[in-house]
Design a protein around this motif. Structure first.
Motif, mmCIF file in Angstrom:
data_model
loop_
_atom_site.group_PDB
_atom_site.id
_atom_site.type_symbol
_atom_site.label_atom_id
_atom_site.label_comp_id
_atom_site.label_asym_id
_atom_site.label_seq_id
_atom_site.Cartn_x
_atom_site.Cartn_y
_atom_site.Cartn_z
ATOM 1 N N ILE A 248 89.591 56.833 -18.438
ATOM 2 C CA ILE A 248 89.907 58.067 -18.840
ATOM 3 C C ILE A 248 90.766 59.298 -17.686
ATOM 4 N N GLU A 249 91.538 59.936 -18.349
ATOM 5 C CA GLU A 249 92.382 60.550 -17.607
ATOM 6 C C GLU A 249 91.984 62.156 -17.544
ATOM 7 N N GLN A 250 91.632 62.545 -16.080
ATOM 8 C CA GLN A 250 91.080 64.033 -15.878
ATOM 9 C C GLN A 250 91.758 64.545 -14.792
ATOM 10 N N ASN A 251 92.370 65.590 -15.059
ATOM 11 C CA ASN A 251 93.006 66.501 -14.193
ATOM 12 C C ASN A 251 94.094 65.680 -13.229
ATOM 13 N N ASN A 292 96.021 57.950 -8.860
ATOM 14 C CA ASN A 292 97.208 58.273 -9.519
ATOM 15 C C ASN A 292 98.275 57.665 -8.533
ATOM 16 N N PHE A 293 99.541 57.808 -9.014
ATOM 17 C CA PHE A 293 100.957 57.315 -8.156
ATOM 18 C C PHE A 293 100.897 58.197 -6.762
ATOM 19 N N GLU A 294 100.627 59.512 -6.876
ATOM 20 C CA GLU A 294 101.172 60.178 -5.738
ATOM 21 C C GLU A 294 99.934 59.854 -4.724
ATOM 22 N N LYS A 326 85.873 71.051 -15.398
ATOM 23 C CA LYS A 326 87.218 71.391 -14.382
ATOM 24 C C LYS A 326 87.389 70.268 -13.257
ATOM 25 N N ASP A 327 86.300 69.867 -12.668
ATOM 26 C CA ASP A 327 86.385 69.374 -11.308
ATOM 27 C C ASP A 327 85.630 68.241 -11.012
ATOM 28 N N LYS A 328 85.153 67.747 -12.149
ATOM 29 C CA LYS A 328 83.824 66.549 -12.270
ATOM 30 C C LYS A 328 84.136 65.484 -13.225
ATOM 31 N N ILE A 329 83.667 64.371 -12.807
ATOM 32 C CA ILE A 329 83.681 63.149 -13.749
ATOM 33 C C ILE A 329 82.493 62.732 -14.241
ATOM 34 N N CYS A 330 82.082 62.532 -15.711
ATOM 35 C CA CYS A 330 80.827 61.978 -16.003
ATOM 36 C C CYS A 330 81.299 60.410 -16.238
ATOM 37 N N MET A 331 80.202 59.603 -15.678
ATOM 38 C CA MET A 331 80.423 58.254 -15.953
ATOM 39 C C MET A 331 78.906 57.797 -16.501
ATOM 40 N N MET A 332 79.049 56.920 -17.420
ATOM 41 C CA MET A 332 77.765 56.354 -18.188
ATOM 42 C C MET A 332 77.659 54.999 -17.729
ATOM 43 N N PRO A 333 76.812 54.448 -16.730
ATOM 44 C CA PRO A 333 76.784 53.082 -16.707
ATOM 45 C C PRO A 333 75.777 52.403 -17.507
ATOM 46 N N VAL A 334 76.168 51.160 -18.063
ATOM 47 C CA VAL A 334 75.322 50.494 -18.750
ATOM 48 C C VAL A 334 75.026 48.947 -18.418
ATOM 49 N N SER A 335 73.760 48.654 -18.634
ATOM 50 C CA SER A 335 73.450 47.248 -18.211
ATOM 51 C C SER A 335 73.479 46.840 -16.813
ATOM 52 N N VAL A 336 73.152 48.023 -15.815
ATOM 53 C CA VAL A 336 73.195 47.946 -14.592
ATOM 54 C C VAL A 336 71.662 48.345 -13.994
#
Length: 349
Positions: A248-251, A292-294, A326-336
Motif C-alpha cells: 500500500i502507499e500512504q502519505n 520511499n526514494f527520498e 492521516k499518520d498511521k498504517i493498519c497492518m493485518m497479519p495472517v497465519s502468524v
C-alpha cells in the motif's frame, strides 16, 4: 484494536470490518452490522480460526465507492454494501474457478482511461484458459475489457501510472508468463514491456515519478524491490527477505509485505502440506518493508510464521486494508504467531 477481526477499511472517523460471518461499519458512536456469510453453519465454524483459514472464510479485499458504499470481495462474488440503508446486494460474480482477486484497483485521472475500479482474474489455471480484466464503470456496470488468450496463468495486479499514461499489468507465474505489460486507451492497447524472468514477476507495484516501483513474488529464488524507470531500464532498489504479494502507499510512503510460502516446485500434496518455506524466503517471518526514494527503505515490522502447513492454512503474510488514516498504517497479519488476524497499527514517518 487488539481483538481478532478483519479490517477492510479504516480512516480517522470510520471503520469497516468483518468478524464471524458479519460485516460491521463503525462511525462515531454508532455501529451497523450485516450478515455477509449466509450459511449459519459457516458462521459458527468461522469462530474457530483454523477452520476460517482452511475454508477461506474471510474477505480478502474491498474498496470504498463513496462515504456510505463499499465493494467487498467474498466467496466468489462482489458485494455492494450501502451502510446507511444497510442494504447488501451481490453486484458481480467472478468466474467459477475464481474466489477472489488479489486486490481491486482504483483507476483515476489516468489519461486515456475512464475512471473505474478494476481487477484482473486470479485463479489456478494449469490449462492456460483465457484470463480477463474487468472494470466497474462510474455507472456501476461490470464489463470485461481485455483478454489474455493462453499466454499467462493469471493476473497479479493492475497498477495505474499517471505520468506514463498507462496501467501496468503484472502477470505470472513462470517463463514468459512472468511479465510486465502496459495498457493504454481503456485497455484497447496492451503491449509487453518485460517478460521471461522471475525478476519481472510482481504482485504489487506503484507508479511513481521515477517509474514503476515493484517487488517480486518468486518463491523459488531470491526476491528484490525493483524500479522500472521511465526509460524502460530495470534496476534493483534493495534485496527483499521474501516474495511480496501485498502493499500500500500512504502519505508518500510505500509499504511491501513479504510472505512465507512453500517451494512451488513441490508435488501437489507436498505443496499443500509442507511447513517448510521455499528457497525464495530468507527466514520464517513475514516482513514489512517501508520507505520511499527520498528516505530509503527499511524493515518496520516482522511477524513469525505459525506452526500450520503454509498452503493449506494460508501463507504467513500481512494484508493492508484501504487506509485513510492521516499518520498511521493498519497492518493485518495472517497465519502468524500471536497476531494472527489481529490488526496492528504503525506510525507513518
Amino acid at each position: 484494536m487488539g481483538k481478532r477481526k478483519t479490517i477492510l477499511y479504516i480512516s480517522d472517523n470510520s471503520l469497516l470490518w468483518y468478524r464471524f460471518g458479519k460485516l460491521y461499519y463503525e462511525s462515531g458512536e454508532y455501529v451497523i452490522s450485516c450478515v455477509l456469510q449466509d450459511s449459519f453453519v459457516r458462521r459458527i465454524v468461522s469462530r474457530i480460526r483454523l477452520v476460517e483459514r482452511l475454508l477461506r472464510l474471510s474477505p480478502r479485499t474491498s474498496i470504498r465507492l463513496d462515504e456510505y458504499h463499499f465493494l467487498i470481495s467474498y466467496d466468489g462474488k462482489v458485494y455492494n454494501w450501502d451502510v446507511m440503508q444497510n442494504i447488501l446486494k451481490v453486484e458481480h460474480a467472478f468466474r467459477s474457478e475464481m474466489n477472489n482477486p488479489l486486490s481491486f484497483t482504483r483507476i483515476e485521472s489516468v489519461s486515456g482511461f475512464e475512471d473505474c475500479i478494476a481487477y484482473g482474474e486470479y485463479f489456478v489455471n494449469p490449462s492456460r484458459k483465457a484470463v480477463k480484466i474487468w472494470v466497474r464503470t462510474a455507472g456501476g456496470e461490470w464489463k470485461d475489457v481485455y483478454q489474455f488468450d493462453g499466454n499467462i496463468i493469471h493476473i497479479h495486479a493492475l497498477v495505474p501510472d499517471r505520468i506514463n499514461k498507462c496501467v501496468y499489468i503484472l502477470t505470472g507465474d513462470f517463463d514468459d508468463e512472468a511479465a510486465i505489460w502496459a495498457a493504454r486507451n481503456n485497455f484497447k492497447e496492451v503491449v509487453s514491456l518485460k517478460k521471461g524472468e522471475q525478476r519481472f514477476r510482481g504482485c504489487v507495484g506503484f507508479g511513481t515519478e521515477k517509474g514503476l516501483l515493484y517487488a517480486t513474488d518468486a518463491p523459488t529464488e531470491p526476491n528484490a524491490l525493483y524500479l522500472m524507470g521511465n526509460d524502460g531500464g530495470v534496476s534493483k532498489v534493495m534485496d527483499m527477505p521474501g516474495p511480496s504479494i501485498y502493499g500500500i502507499e500512504q502519505n508518500g510512503v510505500f509499504y511491501f509485505a513479504t510472505s512465507v510460502e512453500p517451494d512451488s516446485s513441490l508435488s501437489t500434496w507436498e505443496y499443500f502440506l509442507s511447513r517448510k518455506q521455499g528457497p525464495g524466503m530468507k527466514d520464517n517471518f513475514t516482513h514489512v518493508i517501508a520507505g520511499n526514494f527520498e528516505k530509503g527503505f527499511r524493515e518496520i515490522a516482522k511477524f513469525e510464521n505459525d506452526f500450520w502447513p503454509l498452503t493449506l492454512f494460508q501463507f504467513a503474510n500481512v494484508l493492508f486494508p484501504e487506509n485513510e488514516l492521516k499518520d498511521k498504517i493498519c497492518m493485518m497479519p495472517v497465519s502468524v504467531k500471536k497476531y494472527d488476524n489481529v490488526p496492528v497499527i504503525g506510525i507513518v514517518d
